[in-house]
Motif scaffolding. Structure first.
Motif, PDB file in Angstrom:
ATOM      1  N   LEU A 155       0.559  -1.122  -0.015  1.00 61.85           N
ATOM      2  CA  LEU A 155       0.237   0.104   0.153  1.00 61.85           C
ATOM      3  C   LEU A 155       0.585   1.012   0.018  1.00 61.85           C
ATOM      4  CD1 LEU A 155      -1.978  -1.860   0.750  1.00 61.85           C
ATOM      5  CD2 LEU A 155      -3.342  -0.521   1.936  1.00 61.85           C
ATOM      6  N   GLY A 156       1.792   1.448   0.711  1.00 61.46           N
ATOM      7  CA  GLY A 156       3.399   1.907   0.496  1.00 61.46           C
ATOM      8  C   GLY A 156       3.268   2.722  -0.463  1.00 61.46           C
ATOM      9  N   VAL A 157       3.595   1.676  -1.390  1.00 62.12           N
ATOM     10  CA  VAL A 157       4.224   2.401  -3.340  1.00 62.12           C
ATOM     11  C   VAL A 157       2.573   2.443  -3.670  1.00 62.12           C
ATOM     12  CG1 VAL A 157       5.206   0.633  -4.774  1.00 62.12           C
ATOM     13  CG2 VAL A 157       5.953   0.727  -2.828  1.00 62.12           C
ATOM     14  N   LEU A 158       2.077   1.686  -4.064  1.00 65.59           N
ATOM     15  CA  LEU A 158       0.948   1.800  -4.963  1.00 65.59           C
ATOM     16  C   LEU A 158       0.282   3.093  -4.413  1.00 65.59           C
ATOM     17  CD1 LEU A 158      -1.127  -1.980  -5.172  1.00 65.59           C
ATOM     18  CD2 LEU A 158       0.577  -0.339  -7.076  1.00 65.59           C
ATOM     19  N   GLY A 159       0.153   3.371  -3.131  1.00 69.26           N
ATOM     20  CA  GLY A 159      -0.679   4.292  -2.850  1.00 69.26           C
ATOM     21  C   GLY A 159       0.148   5.766  -2.450  1.00 69.26           C
ATOM     22  N   SER A 160       1.157   5.766  -3.477  1.00 66.42           N
ATOM     23  CA  SER A 160       1.865   6.986  -3.396  1.00 66.42           C
ATOM     24  C   SER A 160       1.796   7.380  -5.042  1.00 66.42           C
ATOM     25  CB  SER A 160       3.442   6.684  -3.370  1.00 66.42           C
ATOM     26  OG  SER A 160       4.585   5.330  -3.806  1.00 66.42           O
ATOM     27  N   LEU A 161       1.373   6.293  -5.579  1.00 66.77           N
ATOM     28  CA  LEU A 161       1.297   6.604  -7.246  1.00 66.77           C
ATOM     29  C   LEU A 161       0.190   8.182  -7.306  1.00 66.77           C
ATOM     30  CD1 LEU A 161       1.107   3.140  -8.912  1.00 66.77           C
ATOM     31  CD2 LEU A 161       2.867   4.222  -8.201  1.00 66.77           C
ATOM     32  N   PRO A 162       0.835   8.661  -8.356  1.00 71.12           N
ATOM     33  CA  PRO A 162      -0.336  10.236  -8.554  1.00 71.12           C
ATOM     34  C   PRO A 162      -1.405  10.147  -9.454  1.00 71.12           C
ATOM     35  CG  PRO A 162       1.954   9.901  -9.753  1.00 71.12           C
ATOM     36  CD  PRO A 162       2.082   9.197  -8.780  1.00 71.12           C
ATOM     37  N   VAL A 163      -2.563   9.313  -9.403  1.00 71.84           N
ATOM     38  CA  VAL A 163      -3.121   8.342 -10.418  1.00 71.84           C
ATOM     39  C   VAL A 163      -4.503   8.995 -10.218  1.00 71.84           C
ATOM     40  CG1 VAL A 163      -1.945   7.346 -11.197  1.00 71.84           C
ATOM     41  CG2 VAL A 163      -3.281   6.062  -9.602  1.00 71.84           C
ATOM     42  N   ARG A 164      -5.032   8.482 -11.161  1.00 67.57           N
ATOM     43  CA  ARG A 164      -6.938   8.678 -10.484  1.00 67.57           C
ATOM     44  C   ARG A 164      -7.399   7.535  -9.491  1.00 67.57           C
ATOM     45  NH1 ARG A 164     -11.198  10.823 -13.636  1.00 67.57           N
ATOM     46  NH2 ARG A 164     -10.466  12.917 -12.675  1.00 67.57           N
ATOM     47  N   TRP A 165      -7.382   7.726  -8.010  1.00 68.65           N
ATOM     48  CA  TRP A 165      -8.190   6.846  -6.950  1.00 68.65           C
ATOM     49  C   TRP A 165      -9.490   6.597  -6.406  1.00 68.65           C
ATOM     50  CZ3 TRP A 165      -5.070   3.253  -4.878  1.00 68.65           C
ATOM     51  CH2 TRP A 165      -3.924   2.737  -5.221  1.00 68.65           C
ATOM     52  N   VAL A 166      -9.580   5.868  -6.681  1.00 71.30           N
ATOM     53  CA  VAL A 166     -11.808   5.181  -6.447  1.00 71.30           C
ATOM     54  C   VAL A 166     -11.921   4.925  -5.608  1.00 71.30           C
ATOM     55  CG1 VAL A 166     -13.604   5.631  -7.647  1.00 71.30           C
ATOM     56  CG2 VAL A 166     -12.332   6.334  -9.111  1.00 71.30           C
ATOM     57  N   ASN A 167     -11.711   4.655  -4.340  1.00 75.83           N
ATOM     58  CA  ASN A 167     -10.568   6.061  -3.478  1.00 75.83           C
ATOM     59  C   ASN A 167      -9.413   5.486  -3.377  1.00 75.83           C
ATOM     60  OD1 ASN A 167     -13.295   7.952  -3.822  1.00 75.83           O
ATOM     61  ND2 ASN A 167     -13.915   5.790  -2.518  1.00 75.83           N
TER      62      ASN A 167
END
Length: 325
Positions: free
Chosen positions: A105-117
């Protein structure tokens, strides 16, 4: 490694709500990978490196490889818990699951993309008292509520409403009883001051005034788009809690009043949500009164009754688009 922009759908394999979204994304020619966190790390491999531009590398899921630099949107729907070998000690499983969660989650959550949610936004909405406080500040008119472990406090609340001719209801704060196998929903229950014995002191209890309803509304929000479905109950049980018998309900699409739309937009912005499923009661005199928001709420059953509602298409549009640069 695939060089097309990728949409990642993070959810359990038996999540039927995600199925039509994945199908429609594929029909549009969008590269989409479905992934469940329960697969990590046993059946999925992360190889990420930090550079000046953030995290790069790959997440391999079965035969598919997700280039982190090519992800344009993530639908964080209803993923499973990290699953570790059953022959490990409980301590080892707990530690490994914690490390897996922090790493993935730390790696994926840092991606500057559209999150839903974004998963951190979802977590914030898990606390119903926080939802109610924000709803009150943005004008969404939630019911009178107490959260208490004090039997006297609870009884005083119930007596005051009883004296005014209004009933009081009990609702579970966490939505139900959660086990590894399933979640059992606890229905809304009418209570009175005589119910407020010492058992109240055993855990936190939420009590609310019972709101008079003409009908209820499930309002589903996708970005700036709002889809409102009126839910009409046709039995005493469903008028109290429509979840107890979906066969006793009918539906119709309804417009959203401007003041409700403004309040909902403020609520979504406060929690950083792109998607939300909100429940309202509409009183006999037409007031919309907020009950709760579910950041990963269900909506497919509404589309089965209201085929033109358009929530699935709105999600496909948003995920395909990503964040406009």
């Amino acid at each position: 490694m695939n060089r097309r922009a990728t949409v990642v759908v993070v959810t359990a394999p038996d999540d039927a709500t995600a199925d039509p979204v994945v199908v429609k994304l594929s029909e549009r020619g969008v590269d989409v990978v479905r992934f469940d966190t329960a697969e990590f790390p046993a059946r999925a491999t992360l190889a990420a490196s930090l550079s000046g531009g953030g995290w790069g590398g790959a997440l391999r899921v079965g035969t598919r490889t997700i280039d982190l630099a090519r992800v344009k949107s993530v639908w964080w729907r209803r993923p499973g818990e990290f699953r570790l070998p059953s022959d490990w000690t409980p301590t080892a499983r707990t530690f490994a699951a914690s490390e897996a969660r922090a790493g993935l989650l730390g790696v994926l959550g840092s991606l500057p993309v559209r999150w839903v949610n974004h998963p951190t936004a979802n977590l914030a909405t898990n606390y119903k008292p926080m939802q109610l406080a924000v709803a009150a500040t943005v004008g969404l008119d939630p019911p009178a509520t107490v959260v208490t472990t004090d039997p006297t406090h609870a009884a005083t609340f119930a007596r005051a409403h009883g004296a005014a001719g209004r009933e009081v209801i009990y609702k579970a704060l966490g939505g139900g009883v959660h086990t590894a196998e399933r979640t059992a929903t606890i229905p809304t229950t009418v209570v009175d001051s005589g119910s407020m014995d010492e058992s109240i002191a055993s855990t936190a209890v939420l009590l609310q005034e019972r709101v008079a309803k003409a009908h209820e509304v499930r309002l589903t929000v996708v970005g700036s788009r709002m889809f409102a479905a009126a839910i009409h109950a046709h039995s005493d049980e469903t008028r109290l809690d429509f979840r107890v018998d979906y066969g006793a309900l009918t539906y119709r699409s309804v417009p959203v009043p401007k003041e409700v739309e403004a309040g909902v937009s403020a609520l979504m912005a406060h929690f950083g949500l792109f998607f939300g499923a909100l429940d309202f009661a509409v009183t006999p005199d037409g007031r919309w009164r907020f009950f709760e928001i579910n950041a990963s709420g269900q909506y497919r059953w509404l589309e089965r009754h209201l085929p033109g509602l358009g929530i699935t298409d709105a999600l496909v549009d948003a995920l395909s688009e990503g964040i406009k640069q």
